[in-house]
Design a protein around this motif. Structure first.
Motif, PDB file in Angstrom:
ATOM      1  N   TYR A   1      33.475  -9.999 -81.480  1.00 38.64           N
ATOM      2  CA  TYR A   1      34.795 -10.482 -81.838  1.00 38.64           C
ATOM      3  C   TYR A   1      34.598 -11.301 -83.115  1.00 38.64           C
ATOM      4  CZ  TYR A   1      36.861  -9.585 -77.173  1.00 38.64           C
ATOM      5  OH  TYR A   1      37.343  -9.013 -76.026  1.00 38.64           O
ATOM      6  N   VAL A   2      35.185 -10.860 -84.196  1.00 40.46           N
ATOM      7  CA  VAL A   2      34.965 -11.546 -85.462  1.00 40.46           C
ATOM      8  C   VAL A   2      35.488 -12.976 -85.375  1.00 40.46           C
ATOM      9  CG1 VAL A   2      35.426 -11.522 -87.936  1.00 40.46           C
ATOM     10  CG2 VAL A   2      35.156  -9.360 -86.700  1.00 40.46           C
ATOM     11  N   GLY A   3      34.596 -13.942 -85.652  1.00 35.36           N
ATOM     12  CA  GLY A   3      34.964 -15.347 -85.612  1.00 35.36           C
ATOM     13  C   GLY A   3      35.070 -15.931 -84.223  1.00 35.36           C
ATOM     14  N   GLN A   4      34.751 -15.144 -83.198  1.00 37.43           N
ATOM     15  CA  GLN A   4      34.845 -15.616 -81.813  1.00 37.43           C
ATOM     16  C   GLN A   4      33.656 -15.098 -81.002  1.00 37.43           C
ATOM     17  OE1 GLN A   4      39.049 -14.039 -81.337  1.00 37.43           O
ATOM     18  NE2 GLN A   4      39.326 -16.055 -80.385  1.00 37.43           N
ATOM     19  N   GLN A   5      32.452 -15.312 -81.522  1.00 37.51           N
ATOM     20  CA  GLN A   5      31.263 -14.762 -80.889  1.00 37.51           C
ATOM     21  C   GLN A   5      31.072 -15.294 -79.474  1.00 37.51           C
ATOM     22  OE1 GLN A   5      29.279 -12.322 -82.169  1.00 37.51           O
ATOM     23  NE2 GLN A   5      28.243 -12.294 -80.180  1.00 37.51           N
ATOM     24  N   GLU A   6      31.368 -16.567 -79.233  1.00 35.06           N
ATOM     25  CA  GLU A   6      31.188 -17.132 -77.894  1.00 35.06           C
ATOM     26  C   GLU A   6      32.070 -16.431 -76.870  1.00 35.06           C
ATOM     27  OE1 GLU A   6      31.653 -21.323 -77.786  1.00 35.06           O
ATOM     28  OE2 GLU A   6      29.955 -21.739 -79.127  1.00 35.06           O
ATOM     29  N   LEU A   7      33.301 -16.123 -77.258  1.00 35.23           N
ATOM     30  CA  LEU A   7      34.208 -15.417 -76.363  1.00 35.23           C
ATOM     31  C   LEU A   7      33.695 -14.015 -76.071  1.00 35.23           C
ATOM     32  CD1 LEU A   7      36.889 -15.449 -74.826  1.00 35.23           C
ATOM     33  CD2 LEU A   7      38.021 -14.680 -76.923  1.00 35.23           C
ATOM     34  N   TYR A   8      33.169 -13.363 -77.090  1.00 34.93           N
ATOM     35  CA  TYR A   8      32.568 -12.037 -76.909  1.00 34.93           C
ATOM     36  C   TYR A   8      31.401 -12.109 -75.938  1.00 34.93           C
ATOM     37  CZ  TYR A   8      30.037  -7.724 -78.156  1.00 34.93           C
ATOM     38  OH  TYR A   8      29.376  -6.511 -78.122  1.00 34.93           O
ATOM     39  N   ASP A   9      30.544 -13.115 -76.107  1.00 32.96           N
ATOM     40  CA  ASP A   9      29.370 -13.249 -75.236  1.00 32.96           C
ATOM     41  C   ASP A   9      29.767 -13.500 -73.788  1.00 32.96           C
ATOM     42  OD1 ASP A   9      27.748 -12.903 -77.441  1.00 32.96           O
ATOM     43  OD2 ASP A   9      27.414 -15.039 -77.766  1.00 32.96           O
ATOM     44  N   GLU A  10      30.883 -14.191 -73.564  1.00 36.34           N
ATOM     45  CA  GLU A  10      31.357 -14.444 -72.202  1.00 36.34           C
ATOM     46  C   GLU A  10      31.734 -13.145 -71.498  1.00 36.34           C
ATOM     47  OE1 GLU A  10      34.611 -17.132 -72.317  1.00 36.34           O
ATOM     48  OE2 GLU A  10      33.444 -18.795 -73.179  1.00 36.34           O
ATOM     49  N   ARG A  11      32.246 -12.195 -72.266  1.00 33.92           N
ATOM     50  CA  ARG A  11      32.696 -10.941 -71.661  1.00 33.92           C
ATOM     51  C   ARG A  11      31.560  -9.942 -71.452  1.00 33.92           C
ATOM     52  NH1 ARG A  11      38.120  -9.636 -73.183  1.00 33.92           N
ATOM     53  NH2 ARG A  11      37.796  -7.636 -72.113  1.00 33.92           N
ATOM     54  N   ARG A  12      30.442 -10.167 -72.086  1.00 37.11           N
ATOM     55  CA  ARG A  12      29.356  -9.191 -72.057  1.00 37.11           C
ATOM     56  C   ARG A  12      28.207  -9.669 -71.183  1.00 37.11           C
ATOM     57  NH1 ARG A  12      26.984  -5.774 -77.247  1.00 37.11           N
ATOM     58  NH2 ARG A  12      25.500  -4.510 -76.039  1.00 37.11           N
ATOM     59  N   ASP A  13      27.699  -8.758 -70.346  1.00 32.70           N
ATOM     60  CA  ASP A  13      26.553  -9.025 -69.478  1.00 32.70           C
ATOM     61  C   ASP A  13      25.517  -7.941 -69.752  1.00 32.70           C
ATOM     62  OD1 ASP A  13      24.751  -9.692 -67.527  1.00 32.70           O
ATOM     63  OD2 ASP A  13      25.998  -9.017 -65.852  1.00 32.70           O
ATOM     64  N   GLY A  14      24.651  -8.200 -70.727  1.00 37.66           N
ATOM     65  CA  GLY A  14      23.714  -7.173 -71.142  1.00 37.66           C
ATOM     66  C   GLY A  14      24.457  -6.000 -71.745  1.00 37.66           C
ATOM     67  N   ALA A  15      24.269  -4.819 -71.157  1.00 36.82           N
ATOM     68  CA  ALA A  15      24.962  -3.632 -71.653  1.00 36.82           C
ATOM     69  C   ALA A  15      26.366  -3.496 -71.083  1.00 36.82           C
ATOM     70  CB  ALA A  15      24.153  -2.382 -71.322  1.00 36.82           C
ATOM     71  N   TRP A  16      26.726  -4.351 -70.107  1.00 35.21           N
ATOM     72  CA  TRP A  16      27.997  -4.202 -69.399  1.00 35.21           C
ATOM     73  C   TRP A  16      29.072  -5.093 -70.000  1.00 35.21           C
ATOM     74  CZ3 TRP A  16      28.678  -0.413 -65.926  1.00 35.21           C
ATOM     75  CH2 TRP A  16      27.538   0.183 -65.407  1.00 35.21           C
ATOM     76  N   TRP A  17      30.285  -4.544 -70.065  1.00 37.21           N
ATOM     77  CA  TRP A  17      31.431  -5.249 -70.634  1.00 37.21           C
ATOM     78  C   TRP A  17      32.497  -5.435 -69.553  1.00 37.21           C
ATOM     79  CZ3 TRP A  17      32.490  -7.955 -74.833  1.00 37.21           C
ATOM     80  CH2 TRP A  17      33.827  -8.220 -75.143  1.00 37.21           C
ATOM     81  N   ASN A  18      32.974  -6.666 -69.407  1.00 37.96           N
ATOM     82  CA  ASN A  18      34.022  -6.973 -68.431  1.00 37.96           C
ATOM     83  C   ASN A  18      35.377  -6.660 -69.050  1.00 37.96           C
ATOM     84  OD1 ASN A  18      35.778  -7.998 -66.543  1.00 37.96           O
ATOM     85  ND2 ASN A  18      34.963 -10.083 -66.585  1.00 37.96           N
ATOM     86  N   LEU A  19      36.073  -5.656 -68.507  1.00 38.01           N
ATOM     87  CA  LEU A  19      37.376  -5.279 -69.040  1.00 38.01           C
ATOM     88  C   LEU A  19      38.489  -6.209 -68.580  1.00 38.01           C
ATOM     89  CD1 LEU A  19      35.605  -2.530 -69.023  1.00 38.01           C
ATOM     90  CD2 LEU A  19      37.800  -1.419 -69.373  1.00 38.01           C
ATOM     91  N   GLN A  20      38.168  -7.146 -67.691  1.00 39.58           N
ATOM     92  CA  GLN A  20      39.128  -8.109 -67.131  1.00 39.58           C
ATOM     93  C   GLN A  20      40.294  -7.407 -66.426  1.00 39.58           C
ATOM     94  OE1 GLN A  20      39.946 -10.761 -70.531  1.00 39.58           O
ATOM     95  NE2 GLN A  20      38.465 -12.198 -69.681  1.00 39.58           N
ATOM     96  N   ASP A  21      39.988  -6.236 -65.890  1.00 39.30           N
ATOM     97  CA  ASP A  21      40.910  -5.517 -65.024  1.00 39.30           C
ATOM     98  C   ASP A  21      40.347  -5.542 -63.606  1.00 39.30           C
ATOM     99  OD1 ASP A  21      42.689  -4.845 -67.039  1.00 39.30           O
ATOM    100  OD2 ASP A  21      41.756  -2.902 -67.439  1.00 39.30           O
ATOM    101  N   ILE A  22      41.234  -5.479 -62.630  1.00 39.58           N
ATOM    102  CA  ILE A  22      40.836  -5.424 -61.225  1.00 39.58           C
ATOM    103  C   ILE A  22      41.024  -3.994 -60.724  1.00 39.58           C
ATOM    104  CG2 ILE A  22      41.267  -6.313 -58.906  1.00 39.58           C
ATOM    105  CD1 ILE A  22      40.169  -8.373 -60.876  1.00 39.58           C
ATOM    106  N   GLY A  23      40.018  -3.490 -60.029  1.00 43.49           N
ATOM    107  CA  GLY A  23      40.111  -2.132 -59.506  1.00 43.49           C
ATOM    108  C   GLY A  23      39.024  -1.848 -58.499  1.00 43.49           C
ATOM    109  N   TYR A  24      38.820  -0.568 -58.216  1.00 39.12           N
ATOM    110  CA  TYR A  24      37.763  -0.158 -57.292  1.00 39.12           C
ATOM    111  C   TYR A  24      37.396   1.290 -57.585  1.00 39.12           C
ATOM    112  CZ  TYR A  24      41.419   2.325 -54.648  1.00 39.12           C
ATOM    113  OH  TYR A  24      42.441   3.174 -54.276  1.00 39.12           O
TER     114      TYR A  24
END
Length: 515
Positions: A373-396
């Motif tokens: 995220y340009v200018g928001q690296q900390e926010l980007y890092d919060e969403r990323r867990d290694g290779a996995w990205w949290n889409l902040q959606d709920i599902g199954y």
């Protein structure tokens, strides 16, 4: 890509509903060759005005298909286009440019005329501001720039930024996502495989945001095929009907909510949808009713609907194919399976929540994952867990491995298992609705509806439609023009809830929202 396409298919046409602002003299049916020349011309003017390889260039101009080719001209130099939706407000644009700090900013007279005090703030942030057409004091006019020197070609390394787009901004100021060249190539590769599998060679019509990363992939694929391309700026039913009757597209791509508004075209005796073989939509889940209507409107023997799910940050993650047969029993919350070898999806349990279900956060890996995220690296890092990205959606995930989307994390409410599922149910049972959104207000869950051409809501039909749902409030009926939405027609639920609570969104009936 425009130059290569023009060499192979110089006479192939673009079908426009509005002339290019950059070159109105090209009219409404420019050829591939003419568009390639336009890209070269604009690239030369940008180069003469100081744009160089590796520069980041913010682009914010009036809504028009030429946004695609302005971005192509920036990329032609080896610079990185950062595309901003024309519908963003200037205050938001300046905030985003403060994060981006581009070397150059390209806009037009209309946008500059609307900037007010924000124009001065922008000039303090960006060293160079350019106008694509016209002149204004203190700004570089591209039409005065020399065109005799063609910029050299530059190959962008696969892991370097090639395109910057932004998220929809449904929950605040959009985040700017930098995509590496390998990331921009992912959806192109996917669609190219699909086109070969379908042996697709017909006109393709798109009515999707011209600054979205998805649109550039669609354009690149269509240019590679050498097919006619209808690029619509106006999603109005009458405009779409006119263009479709002329170009008779075999493929159509639009945002999900647009299809809902286009359902009335299915009953048109002239059959503007009759020749469509492939319908497509991306990123947002579409309501099953719209899929059924679109497939039913086609006169082709085996029409299909392709739904892709993902985000700006990831590109497409899953896909599901619908036919006239399987849509009859389709679960609208199912968004399909990942792309083999390209994407994966998993469900991560929500911390501290054990509700006896398999529901959790949807996470994905993708070769197209944005690099920051340009200018928001900390926010980007919060969403990323290694290779996995949290889409902040709920599902199954079902036992068949397909992914089911229930709600955005921020929209979930204990009153309903899934707001999206409830909306599917209501839209399925009430053909007169063009939108149904369930939002949470202090008094509970509030349904908000729009009707076709703002016709009165049938209250008895509504009562029957929600009879099997948990108790919800009476619906608030508003006009679609007052429904706050993004450039991709995604409803801004938080803005809608706030507007209902403070009375700034007008209603079409006497039923007031919950307080």
């Amino acid at each position: 890509m425009t130059q290569q396409a023009a060499l192979r298919h110089p006479a192939s046409l673009f079908y426009l509903d509005k002339p290019f602002d950059l070159a109105p003299e090209l009219g409404m049916r420019p050829t591939y060759a003419q568009v390639a020349d336009l890209v070269e011309d604009i690239a030369a003017r940008l180069y003469a005005s100081g744009v160089r390889s590796g520069d980041v260039v913010g682009v914010y101009k009036s809504h028009n298909a030429d946004l695609l080719f302005l971005a192509c001209a920036v990329a032609r130099i080896g610079a990185v286009p950062a595309m901003l939706a024309p519908f963003l407000e200037w205050e938001t644009v300046v905030t985003m440019m403060d994060r981006l700090r581009p070397a150059h900013f390209v806009t037009d007279l209309t946008k500059i005329g609307e900037s007010g005090e924000h124009g001065e703030r922008l000039r303090a942030l960006v060293p160079s501001t350019m106008l694509v057409r016209g002149r204004a004091a203190g700004l570089t006019a591209l039409e005065d720039a020399a065109t005799d020197q063609r910029p050299p070609y530059h190959e962008i390394p696969r892991d370097d930024p090639a395109l910057i787009t932004h998220t929809s901004g449904t929950t605040g100021v959009p985040k700017m996502v930098a995509a590496a060249r390998r990331g921009t190539q992912l959806p192109i590769n996917m669609q190219a495989r699909l086109a070969r599998w379908l042996r697709y060679d017909e006109t393709y019509a798109m009515c999707i945001s011209f600054v979205h990363s998805r649109t550039f992939a669609a354009l690149a694929t269509a240019l590679e095929l050498g097919i006619g391309i209808a690029a619509l700026t106006d999603a109005d039913v009458d405009n779409v009907r006119r263009i479709f009757l002329e170009c008779k597209p075999g493929g159509v791509e639009a945002h999900p909510n647009m299809y809902t508004h286009w359902e009335e075209l299915a009953d048109d005796p002239d059959g503007p949808l009759a020749n469509v073989r492939v319908f497509m939509s991306t990123f947002d889940a579409i309501h099953p009713r719209s899929i059924r209507v679109m497939l039913g409107a086609s006169k082709r023997r085996w029409p299909i609907y392709l739904q892709s799910y993902g985000q700006t940050e990831t590109g497409p993650v899953t896909m599901r194919l619908y036919t006239r047969r399987n849509i009859r029993r389709a679960d609208g919350r199912c968004v399909g399976h990942p792309f083999p070898g390209m994407t994966k999806a998993r469900i991560r349990p929500r911390p501290g929540i054990d509700d006896g279900t398999r529901h959790g956060f949807i996470e994905a890996t993708s070769t197209g994952l944005g690099i920051t995220y340009v200018g928001q690296q900390e926010l980007y890092d919060e969403r990323r867990d290694g290779a996995w990205w949290n889409l902040q959606d709920i599902g199954y995930r079902s036992r068949w491995g397909c992914l089911h989307l229930l709600d955005r994390e921020f929209d979930q409410t204990p009153e309903l298992d899934s707001l999206l599922s409830a909306e599917d149910t209501v839209l399925d049972r009430l053909a007169a609705l063009t939108e149904a959104v369930f939002v949470t207000l202090p008094g509970g869950v509030q349904p908000v509806v729009c009707t076709r051409r703002d016709e009165p809501l049938d209250r008895e039909a509504w009562a029957a439609a929600v009879a099997t749902l948990p108790k919800v409030a009476n619906p608030v009926h508003i006009a679609w023009k007052h429904m706050p939405h993004t450039a991709t027609w995604k409803v801004k639920r938080n803005v809608l809830a706030a507007g209902l609570a403070d009375g700034t969104i007008p209603v079409l009936d006497t039923v007031r929202p919950l307080t």
